[in-house]
Design a protein around this motif. Structure first.
Motif, PDB file in Angstrom:
ATOM      1  N   ASP A 387      27.845  52.441  92.728  1.00 18.62           N
ATOM      2  CA  ASP A 387      28.174  53.830  92.411  1.00 18.62           C
ATOM      3  C   ASP A 387      27.429  54.719  93.411  1.00 18.62           C
ATOM      4  O   ASP A 387      26.349  55.241  93.130  1.00 18.62           O
ATOM      5  CB  ASP A 387      27.775  54.154  90.981  1.00 18.62           C
ATOM      6  CG  ASP A 387      28.173  55.570  90.567  1.00 18.62           C
ATOM      7  OD1 ASP A 387      28.902  56.223  91.344  1.00 18.62           O
ATOM      8  OD2 ASP A 387      27.745  56.012  89.493  1.00 18.62           O
ATOM      9  N   ILE A 388      28.003  54.863  94.599  1.00 24.50           N
ATOM     10  CA  ILE A 388      27.343  55.561  95.708  1.00 24.50           C
ATOM     11  C   ILE A 388      27.619  57.060  95.616  1.00 24.50           C
ATOM     12  O   ILE A 388      28.776  57.485  95.509  1.00 24.50           O
ATOM     13  CB  ILE A 388      27.838  55.009  97.060  1.00 24.50           C
ATOM     14  CG1 ILE A 388      27.584  53.495  97.140  1.00 24.50           C
ATOM     15  CG2 ILE A 388      27.145  55.720  98.212  1.00 24.50           C
ATOM     16  CD1 ILE A 388      28.191  52.841  98.362  1.00 24.50           C
ATOM     17  N   GLN A 389      26.566  57.857  95.678  1.00 22.67           N
ATOM     18  CA  GLN A 389      26.695  59.306  95.618  1.00 22.67           C
ATOM     19  C   GLN A 389      26.953  59.872  97.011  1.00 22.67           C
ATOM     20  O   GLN A 389      26.437  59.367  98.009  1.00 22.67           O
ATOM     21  CB  GLN A 389      25.431  59.912  95.026  1.00 22.67           C
ATOM     22  CG  GLN A 389      25.126  59.433  93.615  1.00 22.67           C
ATOM     23  CD  GLN A 389      26.270  59.686  92.656  1.00 22.67           C
ATOM     24  OE1 GLN A 389      26.646  60.840  92.415  1.00 22.67           O
ATOM     25  NE2 GLN A 389      26.854  58.608  92.115  1.00 22.67           N
ATOM     26  N   LEU A 390      27.764  60.913  97.053  1.00 24.72           N
ATOM     27  CA  LEU A 390      28.148  61.526  98.330  1.00 24.72           C
ATOM     28  C   LEU A 390      27.041  62.431  98.864  1.00 24.72           C
ATOM     29  O   LEU A 390      26.285  63.053  98.095  1.00 24.72           O
ATOM     30  CB  LEU A 390      29.434  62.335  98.156  1.00 24.72           C
ATOM     31  CG  LEU A 390      30.656  61.547  97.664  1.00 24.72           C
ATOM     32  CD1 LEU A 390      31.856  62.468  97.511  1.00 24.72           C
ATOM     33  CD2 LEU A 390      30.968  60.392  98.586  1.00 24.72           C
ATOM     34  N   ASP A 391      26.968  62.477 100.172  1.00 26.34           N
ATOM     35  CA  ASP A 391      26.017  63.361 100.848  1.00 26.34           C
ATOM     36  C   ASP A 391      26.539  64.797 100.738  1.00 26.34           C
ATOM     37  O   ASP A 391      27.627  65.109 101.256  1.00 26.34           O
ATOM     38  CB  ASP A 391      25.890  62.936 102.307  1.00 26.34           C
ATOM     39  CG  ASP A 391      24.851  63.753 103.071  1.00 26.34           C
ATOM     40  OD1 ASP A 391      24.316  64.724 102.516  1.00 26.34           O
ATOM     41  OD2 ASP A 391      24.588  63.387 104.241  1.00 26.34           O
ATOM     42  N   PRO A 392      25.790  65.690 100.073  1.00 25.35           N
ATOM     43  CA  PRO A 392      26.288  67.065  99.910  1.00 25.35           C
ATOM     44  C   PRO A 392      26.568  67.758 101.235  1.00 25.35           C
ATOM     45  O   PRO A 392      27.422  68.653 101.296  1.00 25.35           O
ATOM     46  CB  PRO A 392      25.156  67.763  99.148  1.00 25.35           C
ATOM     47  CG  PRO A 392      24.378  66.665  98.514  1.00 25.35           C
ATOM     48  CD  PRO A 392      24.485  65.489  99.444  1.00 25.35           C
ATOM     49  N   SER A 393      25.884  67.375 102.300  1.00 21.60           N
ATOM     50  CA  SER A 393      26.075  68.052 103.588  1.00 21.60           C
ATOM     51  C   SER A 393      27.373  67.631 104.276  1.00 21.60           C
ATOM     52  O   SER A 393      27.894  68.380 105.112  1.00 21.60           O
ATOM     53  CB  SER A 393      24.889  67.754 104.512  1.00 21.60           C
ATOM     54  OG  SER A 393      24.814  66.372 104.816  1.00 21.60           O
ATOM     55  N   ASP A 394      27.900  66.464 103.949  1.00 21.44           N
ATOM     56  CA  ASP A 394      29.167  66.017 104.562  1.00 21.44           C
ATOM     57  C   ASP A 394      29.812  64.981 103.640  1.00 21.44           C
ATOM     58  O   ASP A 394      29.872  63.786 103.949  1.00 21.44           O
ATOM     59  CB  ASP A 394      28.897  65.422 105.942  1.00 21.44           C
ATOM     60  CG  ASP A 394      30.184  65.124 106.700  1.00 21.44           C
ATOM     61  OD1 ASP A 394      31.273  65.492 106.213  1.00 21.44           O
ATOM     62  OD2 ASP A 394      30.104  64.492 107.786  1.00 21.44           O
ATOM     63  N   PRO A 395      30.282  65.410 102.474  1.00 24.69           N
ATOM     64  CA  PRO A 395      30.814  64.456 101.493  1.00 24.69           C
ATOM     65  C   PRO A 395      32.008  63.657 102.005  1.00 24.69           C
ATOM     66  O   PRO A 395      32.166  62.487 101.662  1.00 24.69           O
ATOM     67  CB  PRO A 395      31.204  65.354 100.319  1.00 24.69           C
ATOM     68  CG  PRO A 395      31.348  66.711 100.894  1.00 24.69           C
ATOM     69  CD  PRO A 395      30.372  66.806 102.025  1.00 24.69           C
ATOM     70  N   ALA A 396      32.852  64.249 102.825  1.00 29.14           N
ATOM     71  CA  ALA A 396      34.057  63.540 103.278  1.00 29.14           C
ATOM     72  C   ALA A 396      33.733  62.359 104.169  1.00 29.14           C
ATOM     73  O   ALA A 396      34.483  61.375 104.207  1.00 29.14           O
ATOM     74  CB  ALA A 396      34.985  64.515 104.003  1.00 29.14           C
ATOM     75  N   HIS A 397      32.643  62.445 104.926  1.00 32.63           N
ATOM     76  CA  HIS A 397      32.304  61.372 105.864  1.00 32.63           C
ATOM     77  C   HIS A 397      31.082  60.563 105.442  1.00 32.63           C
ATOM     78  O   HIS A 397      30.463  59.892 106.264  1.00 32.63           O
ATOM     79  CB  HIS A 397      32.082  61.964 107.265  1.00 32.63           C
ATOM     80  CG  HIS A 397      33.301  62.582 107.859  1.00 32.63           C
ATOM     81  ND1 HIS A 397      33.657  63.896 107.658  1.00 32.63           N
ATOM     82  CD2 HIS A 397      34.292  62.041 108.637  1.00 32.63           C
ATOM     83  CE1 HIS A 397      34.784  64.162 108.290  1.00 32.63           C
ATOM     84  NE2 HIS A 397      35.193  63.045 108.897  1.00 32.63           N
ATOM     85  N   THR A 398      30.723  60.618 104.164  1.00 35.63           N
ATOM     86  CA  THR A 398      29.601  59.821 103.678  1.00 35.63           C
ATOM     87  C   THR A 398      29.971  58.338 103.695  1.00 35.63           C
ATOM     88  O   THR A 398      30.967  57.944 103.078  1.00 35.63           O
ATOM     89  CB  THR A 398      29.232  60.217 102.236  1.00 35.63           C
ATOM     90  OG1 THR A 398      28.892  61.594 102.191  1.00 35.63           O
ATOM     91  CG2 THR A 398      28.053  59.379 101.741  1.00 35.63           C
ATOM     92  N   PRO A 399      29.235  57.525 104.398  1.00 33.84           N
ATOM     93  CA  PRO A 399      29.537  56.080 104.362  1.00 33.84           C
ATOM     94  C   PRO A 399      29.409  55.530 102.937  1.00 33.84           C
ATOM     95  O   PRO A 399      28.505  55.906 102.184  1.00 33.84           O
ATOM     96  CB  PRO A 399      28.485  55.477 105.288  1.00 33.84           C
ATOM     97  CG  PRO A 399      28.057  56.599 106.164  1.00 33.84           C
ATOM     98  CD  PRO A 399      28.131  57.842 105.308  1.00 33.84           C
ATOM     99  N   LEU A 400      30.324  54.637 102.595  1.00 29.11           N
ATOM    100  CA  LEU A 400      30.334  54.006 101.268  1.00 29.11           C
ATOM    101  C   LEU A 400      30.287  52.494 101.423  1.00 29.11           C
ATOM    102  O   LEU A 400      31.267  51.785 101.169  1.00 29.11           O
ATOM    103  CB  LEU A 400      31.592  54.425 100.503  1.00 29.11           C
ATOM    104  CG  LEU A 400      31.805  55.933 100.299  1.00 29.11           C
ATOM    105  CD1 LEU A 400      33.145  56.189  99.620  1.00 29.11           C
ATOM    106  CD2 LEU A 400      30.672  56.529  99.489  1.00 29.11           C
ATOM    107  N   PRO A 401      29.145  51.951 101.856  1.00 28.95           N
ATOM    108  CA  PRO A 401      29.044  50.493 102.052  1.00 28.95           C
ATOM    109  C   PRO A 401      29.051  49.756 100.713  1.00 28.95           C
ATOM    110  O   PRO A 401      28.188  49.981  99.871  1.00 28.95           O
ATOM    111  CB  PRO A 401      27.715  50.326 102.790  1.00 28.95           C
ATOM    112  CG  PRO A 401      26.915  51.526 102.408  1.00 28.95           C
ATOM    113  CD  PRO A 401      27.891  52.646 102.196  1.00 28.95           C
ATOM    114  N   GLN A 402      30.013  48.864 100.529  1.00 28.31           N
ATOM    115  CA  GLN A 402      30.237  48.257  99.226  1.00 28.31           C
ATOM    116  C   GLN A 402      30.184  46.725  99.262  1.00 28.31           C
ATOM    117  O   GLN A 402      30.508  46.088 100.269  1.00 28.31           O
ATOM    118  CB  GLN A 402      31.610  48.679  98.688  1.00 28.31           C
ATOM    119  CG  GLN A 402      31.682  50.078  98.128  1.00 28.31           C
ATOM    120  CD  GLN A 402      31.030  50.204  96.764  1.00 28.31           C
ATOM    121  OE1 GLN A 402      30.511  49.217  96.196  1.00 28.31           O
ATOM    122  NE2 GLN A 402      31.037  51.412  96.224  1.00 28.31           N
TER     123      GLN A 402
END
Length: 565
Positions: A387-402
């Motif tokens: 359950d990876i949280q998004l980076d508020p500074s750039d949510p669209a490009h937050t890496p989601l390594p799963q």
């Protein structure tokens, strides 16, 4: 039994020596301690073997001396009456030749079987059994051109991962399976070598080594090539067994203790842990019970996880707990029927969705990374663990390594039946069936546990899980022999398998049919012929396709030569 038989041969040889006219020996030869008499040597051998005592030996020697003295006295011609049969006289030279031949035969057998000189070989030689086999296989894999080319290899994703699932930040595809390009004439080998040693009347131990291209549990086959590099050898088995009466207790890494088929457990699969088996408990003149209990660790928690934190994770060990009971019926017409039912609980095998983790802050790993499966083939429903949280500074490009984990629980009921019988002209027929039902399968629970983050077996158009809880197979074999232990033995076989995606864990079944795993249905057929008692040839064709989801049709042809010792 061999010792007693050989001892009786010695006694008969002595009797034959003593039964002839004693004039063949002088009293001095018969009784002399160091004489070359055949009688003396054979009697001494009987003493050494513990067949007779020293007193009995002296009595035999004295009897021979008395008979020799009596034979030296002139005897009156016997009266010949009507009906008497005259036995021709056997010359002394012929008697000596007969004695020597008997002596040589008995001594040769005694030395060959190590009872004439029991200290010739070390004790362990008689307690150790060597066994093994070698297989050379030519395998061809044929894929349909209509197969989907977007089937993810989730085992490789976990091994190489984590993999970034954010399409806006990832720059490469996830690992994908080959689903369209044929692979023909793969030359592959399997070699296994083992030792089993008796420790006492009830205790034994053993080890077995085997080839294999990896430490995966379901195959010891290795593809040749690789620049002619040497091949790997793994510790395949190591166990200790105790057999009191009808029970057999085993600890270590040993063969599958359950009655099962390769739809659930591969023939190459071995079990780490402990098991207890009983057999031979009769309930009628023709029937008897058998059963098995077992506990097998599948994966232990990492003691140091997470390595970069003072707070270590709790124990999250995974186990396979199994129980089976069955019965055998033996009939007078050389027929046999067997039925067995088992329950297998794959405890803690399902993956766990993590709590919120802030990887963009370069924090510790997510707290359920431990629930990544140790091994998968393909077919089971999986979901994204983190359950990876998004980076508020750039949510669209937050890496989601799963990583991915298994979505379903696995609590299996397993029914096996088999009928063996002898038909006309001694031909053998075997009919078998296997049905598996996953009591732990619950689609609503799977969805909730995954928090909707399913990675496969999910129809985005209907919003439904495309999976199922059961699997079954039927099998038939016919031939002059089904064990191929004599030259000229032959057999043919055919069967059908139907395996829904979450009917069973995809990690442990046969790795050849559909190239392993679940979500597969299809048939197989083949034949085998014994070239001699230790060597046989086998050919097998398998044709399979998916049960649900993207198209995946796979045909396999295997031609192999098998040697065993």
């Amino acid at each position: 039994m061999n010792m007693k038989r050989n001892q009786w041969l010695l006694m008969l040889a002595v009797a034959a020596t003593l039964s002839g006219p004693a004039v063949a020996q002088t009293p001095a030869e018969t009784t002399a301690p160091g004489g070359n008499s055949t009688t003396v040597h054979l009697i001494r051998l009987l003493v050494e073997q513990g067949v007779i005592t020293d007193a009995q030996a002296n009595a035999l020697l004295q009897q021979a001396q008395r008979e020799a003295q009596a034979a030296s006295q002139p005897r009156p011609e016997p009266d010949v009456r009507e009906g008497d049969v005259r036995v021709p006289y056997i010359p002394e030279v012929v008697r000596d030749e007969i004695r020597e031949e008997v002596k040589e035969d008995v001594m040769a057998q005694a030395k060959a079987e190590n009872w004439a000189a029991p200290n010739t070989f070390p004790d362990w030689v008689s307690r150790v059994k060597v066994f093994g086999d070698v297989r050379v296989r030519n395998e061809s894999r044929f894929f349909s051109g209509d197969n989907s080319d977007e089937i993810i290899d989730f085992q490789k994703l976990n091994d190489d991962g984590p993999y970034d699932v954010n399409e806006d930040s990832v720059t490469y595809l996830p690992p994908l399976m080959n689903t369209r390009e044929d692979r023909e004439n793969l030359l592959r080998i399997r070699a296994r070598f083992g030792l089993e040693a008796a420790l006492s009347e009830n205790w034994s131990t053993g080890v077995r080594l085997a080839t294999g291209s990896s430490n995966g549990p379901v195959s010891t086959t290795q593809t040749l090539g690789g620049g002619l590099s040497k091949k790997d050898i793994w510790l395949d088995r190591a166990w200790i067994s105790w057999r009191p009466g009808n029970w057999n207790f085993t600890a270590g890494r040993a063969e599958n203790p359950f009655v099962s088929t390769d739809i659930l457990y591969s023939g190459d699969l071995n079990f780490d842990g402990v098991s207890a088996r009983f057999s031979g408990l009769s309930f009628s003149n023709s029937g008897s019970f058998f059963g098995t209990l077992g506990a097998f660790p599948l994966q232990y928690s990492d003691d140091d996880w997470p390595s970069n934190s003072r707070d270590k994770g709790k124990s999250e060990d995974r186990w396979l707990l199994g129980a089976q009971v069955g019965a055998n019926w033996e009939f007078k017409n050389q027929s046999r029927f067997q039925a067995a039912v088992a329950y297998y609980d794959f405890d803690n095998l399902r993956g766990q969705r993590s709590s919120e983790c802030f990887l963009y802050q370069v924090g510790p790993p997510c707290d359920t990374d431990w629930s990544v499966p140790a091994f998968m083939q393909k077919g089971n429903t999986v979901f994204l663990l983190r359950d990876i949280q998004l980076d508020p500074s750039d949510p669209a490009h937050t890496p989601l390594p799963q990583y991915v984990g298994l979505a379903s629980k696995f609590q299996l009921f397993d029914l096996n039946v088999r009928w063996d019988t002898t038909l006309f002209n001694g031909y053998k027929l075997q009919l078998a069936g296997n049905y598996i039902y996953n009591h732990g399968y619950d689609e609503q629970e799977m969805w909730q546990n995954a928090e909707g983050q399913l990675a496969n077996n999910f129809n985005v158009n209907t919003g439904e899980i495309e999976s199922g809880r059961d699997a079954w197979m039927v099998h038939a074999a016919f031939g002059s022999s089904l064990d191929l232990k004599r030259r000229g033995d032959w057999m043919t076989f055919l069967g059908y398998k139907y395996i829904k995606p979450d009917a069973l864990p995809d990690a442990y079944n046969d790795s050849s049919f559909h190239l392993g795993g679940t979500n597969a249905k299809g048939y197989y057929l083949g034949a085998a012929y014994a070239l001699n008692e230790r060597l046989y040839f086998q050919g097998r064709w398998m044709s399979s396709e998916e049960v649900y989801g993207p198209p995946l049709s796979i045909d396999i042809l295997q031609l192999e030569l098998n040697a065993r010792f």
